[in-house]
Write a protein that holds these residues in place. Structure first.
Motif, PDB file in Angstrom:
ATOM      1  N   PRO A 107      -1.639   3.550  80.231  1.00 22.14           N
ATOM      2  CA  PRO A 107      -0.510   3.964  80.225  1.00 22.14           C
ATOM      3  C   PRO A 107      -0.196   5.439  80.682  1.00 22.14           C
ATOM      4  CG  PRO A 107      -1.393   3.797  78.293  1.00 22.14           C
ATOM      5  CD  PRO A 107      -2.512   3.267  79.283  1.00 22.14           C
ATOM      6  N   ALA A 108       0.805   5.713  81.383  1.00 25.91           N
ATOM      7  CA  ALA A 108       1.137   6.965  81.568  1.00 25.91           C
ATOM      8  C   ALA A 108       1.392   7.821  80.566  1.00 25.91           C
ATOM      9  CB  ALA A 108       2.328   7.163  82.741  1.00 25.91           C
ATOM     10  N   PRO A 109       0.955   9.093  80.638  1.00 29.35           N
ATOM     11  CA  PRO A 109       1.212   9.907  79.285  1.00 29.35           C
ATOM     12  C   PRO A 109       2.845  10.414  79.380  1.00 29.35           C
ATOM     13  CG  PRO A 109       0.194  11.176  81.199  1.00 29.35           C
ATOM     14  CD  PRO A 109       0.262   9.783  81.786  1.00 29.35           C
ATOM     15  N   PRO A 110       3.101  10.446  77.905  1.00 27.43           N
ATOM     16  CA  PRO A 110       4.501  10.875  77.883  1.00 27.43           C
ATOM     17  C   PRO A 110       5.065  12.258  78.736  1.00 27.43           C
ATOM     18  CG  PRO A 110       3.435  11.522  75.754  1.00 27.43           C
ATOM     19  CD  PRO A 110       2.403  10.681  76.997  1.00 27.43           C
ATOM     20  N   PRO A 111       6.242  12.228  79.059  1.00 23.17           N
ATOM     21  CA  PRO A 111       6.734  13.535  79.724  1.00 23.17           C
ATOM     22  C   PRO A 111       6.518  14.706  78.849  1.00 23.17           C
ATOM     23  CG  PRO A 111       8.592  12.368  79.183  1.00 23.17           C
ATOM     24  CD  PRO A 111       7.366  11.516  78.817  1.00 23.17           C
ATOM     25  N   ALA A 112       5.918  15.855  79.324  1.00 28.24           N
ATOM     26  CA  ALA A 112       5.630  17.033  78.489  1.00 28.24           C
ATOM     27  C   ALA A 112       7.274  17.514  77.832  1.00 28.24           C
ATOM     28  CB  ALA A 112       4.930  18.216  79.242  1.00 28.24           C
ATOM     29  N   GLY A 113       7.229  18.141  76.944  1.00 31.83           N
ATOM     30  CA  GLY A 113       8.160  18.593  76.371  1.00 31.83           C
ATOM     31  C   GLY A 113       8.623  20.077  76.549  1.00 31.83           C
ATOM     32  N   PRO A 114       9.357  20.834  76.283  1.00 29.63           N
ATOM     33  CA  PRO A 114       9.442  22.122  76.273  1.00 29.63           C
ATOM     34  C   PRO A 114       8.432  23.097  76.147  1.00 29.63           C
ATOM     35  CG  PRO A 114      11.156  21.758  75.040  1.00 29.63           C
ATOM     36  CD  PRO A 114      10.501  20.336  75.429  1.00 29.63           C
ATOM     37  N   GLY A 115       8.023  23.991  76.789  1.00 31.33           N
ATOM     38  CA  GLY A 115       6.723  24.882  76.266  1.00 31.33           C
ATOM     39  C   GLY A 115       7.197  25.787  75.227  1.00 31.33           C
ATOM     40  N   LEU A 116       6.396  26.471  74.616  1.00 34.79           N
ATOM     41  CA  LEU A 116       6.607  27.436  73.467  1.00 34.79           C
ATOM     42  C   LEU A 116       7.274  28.658  73.850  1.00 34.79           C
ATOM     43  CD1 LEU A 116       3.194  27.399  71.533  1.00 34.79           C
ATOM     44  CD2 LEU A 116       5.186  26.302  70.882  1.00 34.79           C
ATOM     45  N   HIS A 117       7.083  29.044  75.158  1.00 36.58           N
ATOM     46  CA  HIS A 117       7.662  30.231  75.563  1.00 36.58           C
ATOM     47  C   HIS A 117       9.322  29.808  76.216  1.00 36.58           C
ATOM     48  CE1 HIS A 117       8.607  33.982  77.495  1.00 36.58           C
ATOM     49  NE2 HIS A 117       8.806  33.513  78.814  1.00 36.58           N
ATOM     50  N   GLN A 118      10.103  30.360  75.190  1.00 37.56           N
ATOM     51  CA  GLN A 118      11.538  29.812  75.523  1.00 37.56           C
ATOM     52  C   GLN A 118      12.391  31.127  75.438  1.00 37.56           C
ATOM     53  OE1 GLN A 118      12.646  26.567  73.544  1.00 37.56           O
ATOM     54  NE2 GLN A 118      11.172  25.150  74.417  1.00 37.56           N
ATOM     55  N   PRO A 119      12.801  31.904  76.468  1.00 36.04           N
ATOM     56  CA  PRO A 119      13.340  33.315  75.950  1.00 36.04           C
ATOM     57  C   PRO A 119      14.896  33.050  75.169  1.00 36.04           C
ATOM     58  CG  PRO A 119      12.758  32.873  78.308  1.00 36.04           C
ATOM     59  CD  PRO A 119      12.437  31.636  77.625  1.00 36.04           C
ATOM     60  N   LYS A 120      15.066  31.855  75.107  1.00 38.31           N
ATOM     61  CA  LYS A 120      16.764  31.701  74.488  1.00 38.31           C
ATOM     62  C   LYS A 120      16.301  31.750  72.969  1.00 38.31           C
ATOM     63  CE  LYS A 120      16.239  26.547  74.289  1.00 38.31           C
ATOM     64  NZ  LYS A 120      16.896  25.474  74.415  1.00 38.31           N
ATOM     65  N   ARG A 121      14.771  31.785  72.473  1.00 38.01           N
ATOM     66  CA  ARG A 121      14.642  31.737  71.070  1.00 38.01           C
ATOM     67  C   ARG A 121      14.984  33.186  70.580  1.00 38.01           C
ATOM     68  NH1 ARG A 121      10.952  27.937  68.808  1.00 38.01           N
ATOM     69  NH2 ARG A 121      10.279  26.410  70.199  1.00 38.01           N
ATOM     70  N   GLY A 122      15.105  34.172  71.540  1.00 31.43           N
ATOM     71  CA  GLY A 122      15.368  35.481  71.121  1.00 31.43           C
ATOM     72  C   GLY A 122      16.782  35.548  70.815  1.00 31.43           C
ATOM     73  N   LEU A 123      17.621  35.125  71.366  1.00 27.55           N
ATOM     74  CA  LEU A 123      18.981  34.892  71.057  1.00 27.55           C
ATOM     75  C   LEU A 123      19.181  34.188  69.446  1.00 27.55           C
ATOM     76  CD1 LEU A 123      20.650  33.660  74.274  1.00 27.55           C
ATOM     77  CD2 LEU A 123      20.672  35.932  73.178  1.00 27.55           C
ATOM     78  N   ILE A 124      18.388  33.118  69.382  1.00 30.53           N
ATOM     79  CA  ILE A 124      18.507  32.498  67.938  1.00 30.53           C
ATOM     80  C   ILE A 124      17.993  33.423  66.883  1.00 30.53           C
ATOM     81  CG2 ILE A 124      17.216  30.665  66.598  1.00 30.53           C
ATOM     82  CD1 ILE A 124      17.247  29.094  69.297  1.00 30.53           C
ATOM     83  N   ALA A 125      16.965  34.174  67.333  1.00 26.97           N
ATOM     84  CA  ALA A 125      16.347  35.274  66.432  1.00 26.97           C
ATOM     85  C   ALA A 125      17.317  36.352  66.094  1.00 26.97           C
ATOM     86  CB  ALA A 125      15.030  35.839  66.747  1.00 26.97           C
ATOM     87  N   ALA A 126      18.284  36.622  67.095  1.00 29.23           N
ATOM     88  CA  ALA A 126      19.201  37.924  66.900  1.00 29.23           C
ATOM     89  C   ALA A 126      20.221  37.294  66.068  1.00 29.23           C
ATOM     90  CB  ALA A 126      19.693  38.238  68.424  1.00 29.23           C
ATOM     91  N   ALA A 127      20.494  35.960  66.031  1.00 27.59           N
ATOM     92  CA  ALA A 127      21.573  35.536  65.234  1.00 27.59           C
ATOM     93  C   ALA A 127      21.099  35.508  63.822  1.00 27.59           C
ATOM     94  CB  ALA A 127      21.976  34.022  65.838  1.00 27.59           C
ATOM     95  N   GLU A 128      19.812  35.145  63.584  1.00 27.84           N
ATOM     96  CA  GLU A 128      19.430  34.942  62.373  1.00 27.84           C
ATOM     97  C   GLU A 128      19.260  36.270  61.486  1.00 27.84           C
ATOM     98  OE1 GLU A 128      15.433  32.694  62.753  1.00 27.84           O
ATOM     99  OE2 GLU A 128      16.506  30.903  62.510  1.00 27.84           O
ATOM    100  N   VAL A 129      18.853  37.626  62.291  1.00 24.99           N
ATOM    101  CA  VAL A 129      19.172  38.684  61.785  1.00 24.99           C
ATOM    102  C   VAL A 129      20.270  39.131  61.269  1.00 24.99           C
ATOM    103  CG1 VAL A 129      18.523  41.158  62.445  1.00 24.99           C
ATOM    104  CG2 VAL A 129      17.000  39.451  62.966  1.00 24.99           C
TER     105      VAL A 129
END
Length: 120
Positions: free
Chosen positions: A20-42
């Motif tokens: 069987p074909a492997p499942p499609p890879a999800g988004p990687g760990l490095h996502q610059p939009k996480r910086g915006l989430i961190a700023a909102a949390e601060v």
């Protein structure tokens, strides 16, 4: 009526089946939009700290009962609902601060492709 299965037929069936074909890879760990989430949390952490201080100050009331010829009798009254809200706000602020640190690390951490390939 019944047909005998030969070894060549069994080998052909096995050869036709593909893994069987492997499942499609999800988004990687490095996502610059996480910086915006961190700023909102601060921002939320800072607001929660202000709320906690305000609630704590409302939760402790100092009372003075004047007595003739003596110093006034001092008393302190604690309001549990305000103090509990302050403790809850600080607890939530600490959890969000930890998550903000995690989000920043995930937003900034990158691995070169050569290093990522050599680990496998």
């Amino acid at each position: 009526m019944t047909e005998a299965v030969t070894e060549s037929d069994a080998e052909a069936d096995v050869a036709d089946e593909q893994p069987p074909a492997p499942p499609p890879a999800g988004p990687g760990l490095h996502q610059p939009k996480r910086g915006l989430i961190a700023a909102a949390e601060v921002v939320v952490v800072v607001a929660l700290v202000f709320v906690a201080v305000w609630c704590w100050n409302r939760g402790i009331v100092h009372l003075a009962y004047p007595i003739e010829g003596r110093e006034p009798l001092m008393s302190t009254r604690y309001h549990g609902n305000w103090l509990g809200t302050a403790v809850g706000a600080i607890t939530l602020a600490v959890l969000l601060a930890l998550d903000a640190v995690r989000q920043v690390v995930l937003a900034l951490r990158t691995r070169p492709q050569k290093a990522a390939d050599s680990d496998m």
